[in-house]
Design a protein around this motif. Structure first.
Motif, PDB file in Angstrom:
ATOM      1  N   TYR A  24       0.811  -1.216   0.000  1.00 25.14           N
ATOM      2  CA  TYR A  24       0.000   0.000   0.000  1.00 25.14           C
ATOM      3  C   TYR A  24       0.844   1.266   0.000  1.00 25.14           C
ATOM      4  O   TYR A  24       0.425   2.282  -0.559  1.00 25.14           O
ATOM      5  CB  TYR A  24      -1.037  -0.003   1.122  1.00 25.14           C
ATOM      6  CG  TYR A  24      -2.252  -0.809   0.724  1.00 25.14           C
ATOM      7  CD1 TYR A  24      -2.964  -0.500  -0.432  1.00 25.14           C
ATOM      8  CD2 TYR A  24      -2.662  -1.902   1.460  1.00 25.14           C
ATOM      9  CE1 TYR A  24      -4.050  -1.253  -0.837  1.00 25.14           C
ATOM     10  CE2 TYR A  24      -3.750  -2.660   1.071  1.00 25.14           C
ATOM     11  CZ  TYR A  24      -4.437  -2.326  -0.077  1.00 25.14           C
ATOM     12  OH  TYR A  24      -5.514  -3.075  -0.477  1.00 25.14           O
ATOM     13  N   ASP A  25       2.035   1.223   0.578  1.00 23.41           N
ATOM     14  CA  ASP A  25       2.942   2.369   0.447  1.00 23.41           C
ATOM     15  C   ASP A  25       3.226   2.642  -1.027  1.00 23.41           C
ATOM     16  O   ASP A  25       3.209   3.788  -1.475  1.00 23.41           O
ATOM     17  CB  ASP A  25       4.266   2.110   1.177  1.00 23.41           C
ATOM     18  CG  ASP A  25       4.143   2.184   2.688  1.00 23.41           C
ATOM     19  OD1 ASP A  25       3.105   2.684   3.186  1.00 23.41           O
ATOM     20  OD2 ASP A  25       5.093   1.738   3.363  1.00 23.41           O
ATOM     21  N   LEU A  28      -0.219   3.766  -2.966  1.00 28.36           N
ATOM     22  CA  LEU A  28      -0.657   5.134  -2.666  1.00 28.36           C
ATOM     23  C   LEU A  28       0.327   6.190  -3.149  1.00 28.36           C
ATOM     24  O   LEU A  28      -0.014   7.368  -3.197  1.00 28.36           O
ATOM     25  CB  LEU A  28      -0.935   5.274  -1.175  1.00 28.36           C
ATOM     26  CG  LEU A  28      -2.092   4.418  -0.656  1.00 28.36           C
ATOM     27  CD1 LEU A  28      -2.205   4.524   0.856  1.00 28.36           C
ATOM     28  CD2 LEU A  28      -3.409   4.781  -1.334  1.00 28.36           C
ATOM     29  N   ASP A  29       1.517   5.772  -3.529  1.00 25.16           N
ATOM     30  CA  ASP A  29       2.514   6.683  -4.081  1.00 25.16           C
ATOM     31  C   ASP A  29       2.494   6.670  -5.616  1.00 25.16           C
ATOM     32  O   ASP A  29       3.292   7.338  -6.253  1.00 25.16           O
ATOM     33  CB  ASP A  29       3.903   6.296  -3.562  1.00 25.16           C
ATOM     34  CG  ASP A  29       4.916   7.408  -3.732  1.00 25.16           C
ATOM     35  OD1 ASP A  29       4.542   8.589  -3.571  1.00 25.16           O
ATOM     36  OD2 ASP A  29       6.089   7.093  -4.036  1.00 25.16           O
ATOM     37  N   ASP A  30       1.573   5.914  -6.198  1.00 29.41           N
ATOM     38  CA  ASP A  30       1.473   5.764  -7.647  1.00 29.41           C
ATOM     39  C   ASP A  30       0.376   6.693  -8.163  1.00 29.41           C
ATOM     40  O   ASP A  30      -0.796   6.532  -7.809  1.00 29.41           O
ATOM     41  CB  ASP A  30       1.134   4.312  -7.980  1.00 29.41           C
ATOM     42  CG  ASP A  30       1.106   4.018  -9.473  1.00 29.41           C
ATOM     43  OD1 ASP A  30       0.704   4.888 -10.271  1.00 29.41           O
ATOM     44  OD2 ASP A  30       1.481   2.889  -9.834  1.00 29.41           O
ATOM     45  N   PRO A  31       0.722   7.683  -8.997  1.00 32.16           N
ATOM     46  CA  PRO A  31      -0.293   8.635  -9.475  1.00 32.16           C
ATOM     47  C   PRO A  31      -1.416   7.995 -10.290  1.00 32.16           C
ATOM     48  O   PRO A  31      -2.512   8.535 -10.348  1.00 32.16           O
ATOM     49  CB  PRO A  31       0.499   9.639 -10.303  1.00 32.16           C
ATOM     50  CG  PRO A  31       1.857   9.079 -10.482  1.00 32.16           C
ATOM     51  CD  PRO A  31       2.059   7.997  -9.485  1.00 32.16           C
ATOM     52  N   GLU A  34      -3.528   6.227  -7.090  1.00 37.24           N
ATOM     53  CA  GLU A  34      -3.964   7.041  -5.957  1.00 37.24           C
ATOM     54  C   GLU A  34      -5.435   7.463  -6.042  1.00 37.24           C
ATOM     55  O   GLU A  34      -6.163   7.384  -5.042  1.00 37.24           O
ATOM     56  CB  GLU A  34      -3.059   8.264  -5.805  1.00 37.24           C
ATOM     57  CG  GLU A  34      -3.387   9.077  -4.580  1.00 37.24           C
ATOM     58  CD  GLU A  34      -2.529  10.327  -4.473  1.00 37.24           C
ATOM     59  OE1 GLU A  34      -2.486  10.876  -3.372  1.00 37.24           O
ATOM     60  OE2 GLU A  34      -1.938  10.763  -5.477  1.00 37.24           O
ATOM     61  N   TYR A  36      -7.993   5.972  -7.100  1.00 35.75           N
ATOM     62  CA  TYR A  36      -8.908   4.881  -6.761  1.00 35.75           C
ATOM     63  C   TYR A  36      -9.121   4.762  -5.250  1.00 35.75           C
ATOM     64  O   TYR A  36     -10.075   4.128  -4.812  1.00 35.75           O
ATOM     65  CB  TYR A  36      -8.369   3.544  -7.285  1.00 35.75           C
ATOM     66  CG  TYR A  36      -8.406   3.408  -8.789  1.00 35.75           C
ATOM     67  CD1 TYR A  36      -9.593   3.120  -9.459  1.00 35.75           C
ATOM     68  CD2 TYR A  36      -7.245   3.558  -9.540  1.00 35.75           C
ATOM     69  CE1 TYR A  36      -9.624   2.981 -10.837  1.00 35.75           C
ATOM     70  CE2 TYR A  36      -7.264   3.420 -10.922  1.00 35.75           C
ATOM     71  CZ  TYR A  36      -8.451   3.130 -11.561  1.00 35.75           C
ATOM     72  OH  TYR A  36      -8.487   2.989 -12.937  1.00 35.75           O
ATOM     73  N   PHE A  37      -8.247   5.366  -4.465  1.00 32.80           N
ATOM     74  CA  PHE A  37      -8.272   5.179  -3.021  1.00 32.80           C
ATOM     75  C   PHE A  37      -8.639   6.446  -2.252  1.00 32.80           C
ATOM     76  O   PHE A  37      -8.578   6.462  -1.023  1.00 32.80           O
ATOM     77  CB  PHE A  37      -6.907   4.657  -2.541  1.00 32.80           C
ATOM     78  CG  PHE A  37      -6.583   3.313  -3.114  1.00 32.80           C
ATOM     79  CD1 PHE A  37      -7.000   2.159  -2.482  1.00 32.80           C
ATOM     80  CD2 PHE A  37      -5.875   3.206  -4.305  1.00 32.80           C
ATOM     81  CE1 PHE A  37      -6.723   0.911  -3.017  1.00 32.80           C
ATOM     82  CE2 PHE A  37      -5.591   1.967  -4.852  1.00 32.80           C
ATOM     83  CZ  PHE A  37      -6.014   0.818  -4.204  1.00 32.80           C
ATOM     84  N   GLU A  38      -9.055   7.498  -2.954  1.00 31.00           N
ATOM     85  CA  GLU A  38      -9.322   8.785  -2.305  1.00 31.00           C
ATOM     86  C   GLU A  38     -10.357   8.710  -1.191  1.00 31.00           C
ATOM     87  O   GLU A  38     -10.214   9.344  -0.156  1.00 31.00           O
ATOM     88  CB  GLU A  38      -9.742   9.821  -3.348  1.00 31.00           C
ATOM     89  CG  GLU A  38      -8.577  10.295  -4.190  1.00 31.00           C
ATOM     90  CD  GLU A  38      -8.994  11.257  -5.282  1.00 31.00           C
ATOM     91  OE1 GLU A  38     -10.210  11.395  -5.549  1.00 31.00           O
ATOM     92  OE2 GLU A  38      -8.095  11.860  -5.882  1.00 31.00           O
ATOM     93  N   HIS A  88       3.211  -3.654  -8.226  1.00 38.31           N
ATOM     94  CA  HIS A  88       3.495  -3.239  -6.852  1.00 38.31           C
ATOM     95  C   HIS A  88       3.439  -4.428  -5.891  1.00 38.31           C
ATOM     96  O   HIS A  88       4.229  -4.504  -4.951  1.00 38.31           O
ATOM     97  CB  HIS A  88       2.550  -2.138  -6.390  1.00 38.31           C
ATOM     98  CG  HIS A  88       2.751  -0.843  -7.108  1.00 38.31           C
ATOM     99  ND1 HIS A  88       3.986  -0.265  -7.281  1.00 38.31           N
ATOM    100  CD2 HIS A  88       1.864  -0.008  -7.715  1.00 38.31           C
ATOM    101  CE1 HIS A  88       3.859   0.868  -7.947  1.00 38.31           C
ATOM    102  NE2 HIS A  88       2.578   1.038  -8.226  1.00 38.31           N
TER     103      HIS A  88
END
Length: 120
Positions: A24-25, A28-31, A34, A36-38, A88
């Motif tokens: 998840y690190d 969530l660092d993948d533009p 990201e 999809y997880f807002e 990932h």
């Protein structure tokens, strides 16, 4: 003597939690990923992902989340996004010293779910 499951070989729940945290690190660092997880409760998602990976790896865990099609319905997940997630996951597994054969087995199981996750 029965052979060990992937779950047992990689170190059990602690190892799975380390993989999921690293995963998840990266996600969530993948533009691309990201957005999809807002609006996602990451603690809940983390718990489900630990359950899911544990179950896929043959651990003594039953995954009680929605099936993949239901869980991802309406999210508009593309093949590109699915590929990023798989990359990932592979990187997180490698970072946490999961053996190549076990990585291949886990990624094969994940790839089999692509049709249920990706929307045309």
């Amino acid at each position: 003597m029965a052979s060990q499951s992937i779950f047992e070989r990689i170190g059990g729940r602690d190892a799975v939690e380390a993989v999921v945290s690293d995963f998840y690190d990266r996600v969530l660092d993948d533009p691309v990923l990201e957005p999809y997880f807002e609006d996602t409760d990451m603690q809940d998602l983390y718990s489900h992902q630990v359950q899911f990976i544990s179950a896929v790896a043959g651990g003594p865990v039953n995954y009680d989340g929605d099936d993949m099609a239901t869980a991802h319905d309406g999210m508009g997940i593309t093949e590109e996004a699915f590929g990023h997630v798989a990359d990932h996951l592979e990187a997180a597994l490698r970072e946490n010293d999961v053996p190549d054969d076990d990585i291949a087995a886990i990624l094969t199981d994940v790839a089999a779910m692509e049709d249920d996750i990706v929307e045309a």
